[in-house]
Design a protein around this motif. Structure first.
Motif, mmCIF file in Angstrom:
data_model
loop_
_atom_site.group_PDB
_atom_site.id
_atom_site.type_symbol
_atom_site.label_atom_id
_atom_site.label_comp_id
_atom_site.label_asym_id
_atom_site.label_seq_id
_atom_site.Cartn_x
_atom_site.Cartn_y
_atom_site.Cartn_z
ATOM 1 N N GLU A 19 -3.378 4.788 11.380
ATOM 2 C CA GLU A 19 -3.697 3.905 10.037
ATOM 3 C C GLU A 19 -3.775 2.420 10.959
ATOM 4 O O GLU A 19 -4.981 1.969 10.744
ATOM 5 C CB GLU A 19 -3.253 3.916 9.570
ATOM 6 C CG GLU A 19 -4.024 5.075 7.960
ATOM 7 C CD GLU A 19 -3.094 4.349 6.644
ATOM 8 O OE1 GLU A 19 -3.013 3.144 6.141
ATOM 9 O OE2 GLU A 19 -2.192 5.383 6.354
ATOM 10 N N CYS A 64 0.452 5.295 0.161
ATOM 11 C CA CYS A 64 0.120 6.894 0.248
ATOM 12 C C CYS A 64 -0.244 7.333 -1.325
ATOM 13 O O CYS A 64 1.317 7.840 -0.711
ATOM 14 C CB CYS A 64 0.197 7.995 1.586
ATOM 15 S SG CYS A 64 -0.137 6.410 2.990
ATOM 16 N N HIS A 70 -0.379 9.705 10.856
ATOM 17 C CA HIS A 70 -1.094 9.702 9.209
ATOM 18 C C HIS A 70 -1.556 7.207 9.689
ATOM 19 O O HIS A 70 -2.249 7.486 10.435
ATOM 20 C CB HIS A 70 -0.626 9.689 8.167
ATOM 21 C CG HIS A 70 -2.279 8.940 6.533
ATOM 22 N ND1 HIS A 70 -2.725 9.328 6.583
ATOM 23 C CD2 HIS A 70 -0.999 8.301 5.757
ATOM 24 C CE1 HIS A 70 -2.953 8.637 5.985
ATOM 25 N NE2 HIS A 70 -2.122 8.244 5.598
ATOM 26 N N CYS A 94 -7.603 5.299 3.884
ATOM 27 C CA CYS A 94 -6.100 4.332 4.048
ATOM 28 C C CYS A 94 -6.540 3.013 4.313
ATOM 29 O O CYS A 94 -6.483 2.009 3.316
ATOM 30 C CB CYS A 94 -4.972 5.053 4.011
ATOM 31 S SG CYS A 94 -4.182 6.174 2.802
ATOM 32 N N TRP A 118 -8.898 11.895 7.216
ATOM 33 C CA TRP A 118 -7.972 11.879 5.983
ATOM 34 C C TRP A 118 -7.309 10.187 6.489
ATOM 35 O O TRP A 118 -7.189 8.803 5.552
ATOM 36 C CB TRP A 118 -6.560 11.917 5.623
ATOM 37 C CG TRP A 118 -5.390 11.914 5.022
ATOM 38 C CD1 TRP A 118 -5.338 10.818 4.360
ATOM 39 C CD2 TRP A 118 -4.341 12.172 5.930
ATOM 40 N NE1 TRP A 118 -4.305 11.305 3.878
ATOM 41 C CE2 TRP A 118 -3.506 11.922 4.360
ATOM 42 C CE3 TRP A 118 -3.746 13.022 6.563
ATOM 43 C CZ2 TRP A 118 -1.770 12.170 4.561
ATOM 44 C CZ3 TRP A 118 -1.753 13.317 6.695
ATOM 45 C CH2 TRP A 118 -1.438 12.315 5.806
ATOM 46 N N TYR A 156 0.395 -1.509 0.216
ATOM 47 C CA TYR A 156 -0.167 0.233 0.206
ATOM 48 C C TYR A 156 1.166 1.502 0.171
ATOM 49 O O TYR A 156 2.147 1.111 0.614
ATOM 50 C CB TYR A 156 -0.928 -0.229 1.213
ATOM 51 C CG TYR A 156 -1.738 1.036 1.205
ATOM 52 C CD1 TYR A 156 -3.182 1.066 -0.106
ATOM 53 C CD2 TYR A 156 -1.567 2.233 1.796
ATOM 54 C CE1 TYR A 156 -4.254 1.575 0.030
ATOM 55 C CE2 TYR A 156 -2.664 3.242 1.493
ATOM 56 C CZ TYR A 156 -3.684 3.493 0.796
ATOM 57 O OH TYR A 156 -4.388 4.210 -0.067
ATOM 58 N N ASN A 163 -3.834 5.378 -2.977
ATOM 59 C CA ASN A 163 -5.066 6.031 -2.439
ATOM 60 C C ASN A 163 -4.609 7.118 -3.584
ATOM 61 O O ASN A 163 -4.210 7.811 -3.820
ATOM 62 C CB ASN A 163 -5.655 6.692 -1.330
ATOM 63 C CG ASN A 163 -4.317 6.827 -1.167
ATOM 64 O OD1 ASN A 163 -2.946 6.783 -0.422
ATOM 65 N ND2 ASN A 163 -4.171 8.177 -0.152
#
Ligand SMILES: [Zn+2]
Length: 493
Positions: free
Chosen positions: A254, A44, A250, A225, A221, A42, A82
């Motif tokens: 997550e 960002c 962030h 994610c 935000w 993944y 994303n």
């Protein structure tokens, strides 16, 4: 136990153990994916309220080098990226421009995808727009509520970090002195401020919102994610990566969201790229040293030089971005392209020499060892440039045979599968972006550097390269005059 997939026969690199620095453990660890032969990653992506800047692209180039490297080792890579197409700034800016969020962000998404193509960034398997996954986010918030990790206040839903025992494990933030129940509504806040954060934000008057089972509003935000990663990659991913500034809050948030919902470890390896500095200052819009790719292109810098420079410094080292370092990158790419041309075009004596095949194999091993060591691109590049130097010398001495070209070209192919700069298509790409390839006037020292490059090509009797450099300079308004004593004078047209 080995996660190394079987590669085609004759690949000498399969034995190298891949190691990555994992922010979670603080250690450089052997990389072993959950399912052998497959990597679920993944990334960002950008918040599309403006053109992405060169600091953002450092991280995106790192992620591209990572995926290309894993693919070159035979892994099947499933990468999700994303696009954050709703946040405070987007809401403000689209309202100010009098257009919908969709219309406002479409323009910057297109620009971002065009910029990626210019830098030869491979498209991830899934590119996910936040606004197309509101349902997934709402469902994840509902799961967190069922498990007791949320509370509401004035229409917004917050995550109660005190209920998640692992909070702070990625960023090593100290949560001991934290004020229970203190909360923030902004998505970006600093490290001294561990707070309950908004998962779902109630709309302010006049703001765009979605009508949902958890009330009207829009997502924070971090939940974007987490929801999209779980949707496309399942509960456990192999690699989660981003810029180092995303570690907190962030990525910490997550983790709190995903792990509280699933009860499983979210990502097994966390890879973070260091900052890009511009003349030793941290790159950020607020500091005003903001350079978009387009600005650099229109100043005559080539996509390949920018990609090469961003890829050449190992991702965990700060990268200082200067006009000189870009010029150096341009020369390096030029040298590699000339070398490839020479290998393909020049005629050598028949036969082959075992020494060259061995030299090529050694370069290949060193290149691979460099990348396997936490993507040490500097070490990998050194292996390639040493090979270029040695092979050029062998050619100049007449010790290079026609049959030697293939093993050396094979190494270059391997190099280019990761670095992707050998194709001479910069002018084409700039044309696609509607930017004139000629660029502005070269400075005196810039011309001197290019002239020196051409002199070196002549010295090794690489006349094709020498002619190409002369023609490039002519196209940029610089005329060369070769004198009989071998010196070169130049003047502007
Ligand atoms: Zn993210």
């Amino acid at each position: 136990m080995s996660a190394q997939p079987t590669l085609s026969s004759g690949d000498r690199t399969t034995k190298t153990e891949i190691r990555f620095h994992n922010t979670m453990s603080g250690q450089t660890e052997p990389f072993v994916p959950l399912v052998a032969g497959e990597v679920r990653a993944y990334t960002c992506g950008p918040t599309v309220y403006d053109f992405a800047h060169i600091g953002n692209f450092r991280t995106f180039v790192f992620q591209d080098v990572l995926r290309r490297y894993l693919k070159s080792k035979g892994f099947r890579v499933i990468q999700v990226m994303n696009l954050t197409d709703v946040d405070d700034r987007i809401i403000q800016k689209s309202a100010a421009a009098g257009v919908s969020i969709r219309e406002y962000t479409d323009k910057y998404i297109q620009a971002y995808l065009d910029d990626r193509r210019a830098l030869n960034l491979e498209p991830p398997e899934h590119i996910a727009r936040a606004t197309e996954h509101i349902d997934d986010m709402v469902k994840l918030i509902q799961r967190l509520t069922e498990k007791g990790f949320t509370y509401t206040s004035e229409g917004s839903t917050y995550y109660r970090i005190a209920n998640f025992p692992g909070y702070g494990k990625l960023s090593k933030i100290d949560v001991a002195g934290m004020q229970t129940g203190a909360r923030v509504d902004t998505d970006r806040y600093d490290k001294d401020n561990a707070r309950d954060f908004a998962l779902w934000k109630a709309p302010k008057p006049g703001e765009h919102f979605w009508e949902t089972p958890i009330g009207p509003g829009r997502p924070g935000w971090h939940i974007e994610c987490a929801a999209m990663a779980l949707k496309y990659l399942g509960d456990k991913l192999d690699i989660h990566s981003g810029g180092v500034d995303l570690t907190f809050p962030h990525h910490e948030n997550e983790i709190a969201e995903a792990e509280a919902a699933t009860g499983k470890t979210f990502a097994r390896y966390w890879l973070h790229a260091e900052f890009l500095l511009v003349d030793h200052e941290k790159m950020s819009k607020s500091m005003g040293n903001f350079a978009t790719l387009r600005e650099l292109f229109s100043h005559g810098h080539k996509p390949s030089s920018i990609r090469f420079l961003l890829a050449s410094v190992p991702y965990r080292r700060q990268l200082n971005f200067t006009p000189e370092s870009l010029q150096g990158a341009a020369s390096s790419v030029e040298r590699l392209r000339n070398f490839a041309t020479r290998l393909r075009a020049e005629k050598f004596l028949e036969g082959s020499s075992p020494a060259i095949a061995e030299r090529a194999a050694k370069a290949r091993d060193e290149f691979d060892r460099g990348l396997a060591d936490d993507l040490n691109t500097a070490q990998a590049l050194a292996a390639i440039f040493d090979l270029v130097r040695d092979v050029n010398t062998a050619m100049d001495r007449g010790e290079f045979r026609q049959g030697d070209a293939a093993p050396v070209l094979k190494v270059l192919e391997l190099f280019d599968a990761i670095f992707a700069v050998l194709r001479d298509d910069d002018a084409e790409k700039l044309k696609e972006l509607g930017i004139s390839a000629s660029g502005p006037t070269l400075s005196g020292p810039e011309v001197e550097a290019i002239v020196a490059e051409r002199q070196a090509a002549r010295k090794r009797r690489d006349f094709a390269a020498s002619d190409r450099i002369r023609d490039d300079l002519a196209a940029r308004g610089i005329i060369l005059e070769d004198s009989r004593d071998g010196a070169v004078r130049w003047k502007r047209k």
